[in-house]
Design a protein around this motif. Structure first.
Motif, short mmCIF file in Angstrom:
data_model
loop_
_atom_site.label_atom_id
_atom_site.label_comp_id
_atom_site.label_asym_id
_atom_site.label_seq_id
_atom_site.Cartn_x
_atom_site.Cartn_y
_atom_site.Cartn_z
N ALA A 234 0.80 -1.22 0.00
CA ALA A 234 0.00 0.00 0.00
C ALA A 234 0.84 1.27 0.00
CB ALA A 234 -0.93 0.00 1.20
N ASN A 235 2.12 1.14 0.26
CA ASN A 235 3.00 2.31 0.30
C ASN A 235 3.53 2.60 -1.11
OD1 ASN A 235 4.86 4.30 0.90
ND2 ASN A 235 5.82 3.19 2.58
N PRO A 236 3.24 3.76 -1.66
CA PRO A 236 3.70 4.03 -3.03
C PRO A 236 5.20 4.23 -3.16
CG PRO A 236 2.63 5.97 -2.10
CD PRO A 236 2.40 4.85 -1.13
N TYR A 237 5.90 4.45 -2.05
CA TYR A 237 7.32 4.74 -2.09
C TYR A 237 8.08 3.98 -1.01
CZ TYR A 237 5.22 8.63 -4.60
OH TYR A 237 4.46 9.39 -5.46
N PRO A 271 8.40 -4.79 -2.44
CA PRO A 271 9.59 -3.96 -2.23
C PRO A 271 9.82 -2.91 -3.32
CG PRO A 271 10.07 -6.20 -1.63
CD PRO A 271 8.70 -6.22 -2.24
N SER A 272 10.21 -1.71 -2.86
CA SER A 272 10.41 -0.58 -3.76
C SER A 272 11.78 0.06 -3.50
CB SER A 272 9.30 0.47 -3.53
OG SER A 272 9.56 1.63 -4.28
N THR A 301 9.55 -8.76 -10.50
CA THR A 301 8.17 -8.37 -10.21
C THR A 301 8.09 -7.25 -9.18
OG1 THR A 301 7.93 -10.02 -8.44
CG2 THR A 301 7.43 -10.73 -10.70
N MET A 302 9.25 -6.77 -8.72
CA MET A 302 9.28 -5.75 -7.68
C MET A 302 9.45 -4.36 -8.29
SD MET A 302 8.78 -7.66 -5.15
CE MET A 302 8.83 -9.44 -4.85
N ARG A 303 9.37 -3.35 -7.43
CA ARG A 303 9.48 -1.96 -7.88
C ARG A 303 10.92 -1.49 -7.79
NH1 ARG A 303 4.83 0.67 -4.22
NH2 ARG A 303 5.55 -0.95 -2.76
N PHE A 304 11.78 -2.06 -8.60
CA PHE A 304 13.19 -1.70 -8.65
C PHE A 304 13.44 -0.87 -9.92
CE2 PHE A 304 15.17 -5.44 -6.03
CZ PHE A 304 14.45 -5.02 -4.91
N ARG A 305 13.96 0.34 -9.74
CA ARG A 305 14.21 1.21 -10.89
C ARG A 305 15.48 2.03 -10.66
NH1 ARG A 305 10.79 -1.73 -12.28
NH2 ARG A 305 8.82 -1.29 -13.39
N LEU A 325 13.68 4.33 -14.96
CA LEU A 325 12.55 5.25 -14.96
C LEU A 325 12.53 6.03 -16.26
CD1 LEU A 325 12.92 6.82 -11.39
CD2 LEU A 325 11.25 5.07 -12.05
N THR A 326 11.35 6.38 -16.70
CA THR A 326 11.24 7.35 -17.78
C THR A 326 11.42 8.75 -17.17
OG1 THR A 326 8.87 7.69 -17.48
CG2 THR A 326 9.56 5.86 -18.93
#
Length: 348
Positions: A234-237, A271-272, A301-305, A325-326
């Motif tokens: 639920a945490n966007p960051y 995870p982000s 599948t994680m939020r790694f950028r 990231l764009t």
């Protein structure tokens, strides 16, 4: 270099090692702010225990303080700072690990191994060294080798010019509850270790920090990972590293940049991690900078950028292994977005 030798070198020529004698000097700072001074022979924990409400400052004078320090949630707005601007001058250190036994026969666990713990909102720590000098080689019988230097929860926790020294699980940047999005800000900090040495659930910004991987005398690779975020879905960051450096005391490509941590107590974690505008040295495996902690939760599948990184460890040879990231996405992943109405990076 062994950890205890390193800490001795850091404090050579400074005041004598502290003991747990609570002989504290109290005073009033600028603007009537309440101040406690801790000197060799005093206890930092005794000073924390003497805090009676929000807004206190504890000044730690040069020396090595071997003790465990816990800041309770009620000490809101506490400032803990070194008397010198050199963070090597005042060192808070202990040597518990996950598997270290307590007097009752139970073990400390990962969070419980921390030399320094805080649940206080609005905490500020600056110009100090927080260290855990527990060594695997000294305790071959212990399998729980996580040994935390700092376990931090509580919203608006700020660390400026702080050195975090340990091996496995150095900095546990966590939250007060599973549904909390506690914010943390690390500025000009030095954080070193080997396995998952920056990990947890917090919404944390690392600004102009140095992450340093340690040499390990093991035959396998990777020898460790810098980040292991466990961000709530639920945490966007989660973790943001901006204008940082990743250096290494190990051979080239010995370390991974990150792996996702999905705890057994929260299997919905997503995870982000964003690393941007940073220099990544050759110690990181540029061809494959990410890996899995468990095959059930693949890093892809994680939020790694990443975005705008440079250095030999940031070279993109296989784009699918280094998601970027764009420019439009990068405009969102900033200190301001992560920290919201709390802006510790702005001068008053």
């Amino acid at each position: 270099m062994r950890r205890r030798t390193l800490l001795t070198a850091l404090t050579a020529g400074l005041a004598a090692t502290a003991t747990a004698t609570p002989a504290l000097a109290a005073g009033t700072g600028t603007g009537g702010r309440r101040v406690l001074h801790v000197r060799p022979g005093d206890s930092v924990q005794a000073a924390v225990d003497a805090v009676t409400g929000p807004g206190w400052t504890i000044v730690v004078h040069p020396g090595t303080y071997r003790e465990v320090v816990t800041v309770p949630a009620g000490a809101a707005g506490l400032t803990l700072r070194g008397a010198s601007r050199d963070p090597r001058a005042a060192v808070l250190v202990h040597d518990n690990a996950n598997g270290t036994k307590k007097p009752d026969g139970t073990t400390h666990g990962t969070a419980g191994s921390a030399t320094f713990s805080s649940a206080a909102p609005g905490l500020t720590v600056r110009d100090l060294t927080l260290a855990n000098d527990w060594l695997r080689a000294d305790h071959p019988d212990i399998t729980g080798t996580q040994a935390v230097a700092a376990y931090v929860t509580g919203d608006r926790s700020r660390f400026d010019n702080v050195r975090f020294l340990a091996h496995q699980d150095t900095l546990f940047a966590d939250t007060t509850a599973l549904d909390a999005f506690d914010r943390q800000y690390y500025h000009r900090c030095h954080i070193e270790g080997d396995v998952d040495f920056v990990f947890g659930r917090a919404r944390a910004v690392f600004d102009a920090c140095r992450f340093h991987t340690l040499r390990r005398d093991v035959a396998f690779t990777p020898k460790g990972m810098v980040f292991a975020p466990a961000t709530a879905r639920a945490n966007p960051y989660g973790f943001l590293a901006v204008r940082c450096r990743v250096t290494s005391g190990a051979e080239d490509a010995a370390y991974k940049l990150a792996r996702p941590w999905v705890p057994s107590y929260e299997t919905t974690a997503w995870p982000s991690l964003v690393v941007r505008d940073s220099w990544i040295g050759p110690g990181i495996d540029a061809a494959a900078p990410y890996t899995n902690m468990r095959e059930a939760y693949p890093w892809q599948t994680m939020r790694f950028r990443e975005y705008g990184n440079a250095g030999p460890g940031a070279v993109i040879s296989a784009p699918e292994d280094r998601p970027q990231l764009t420019p439009a996405e990068a405009a969102v992943h900033t200190r301001r977005t992560y920290l919201g109405d709390w802006r510790p990076y702005e001068r008053p």
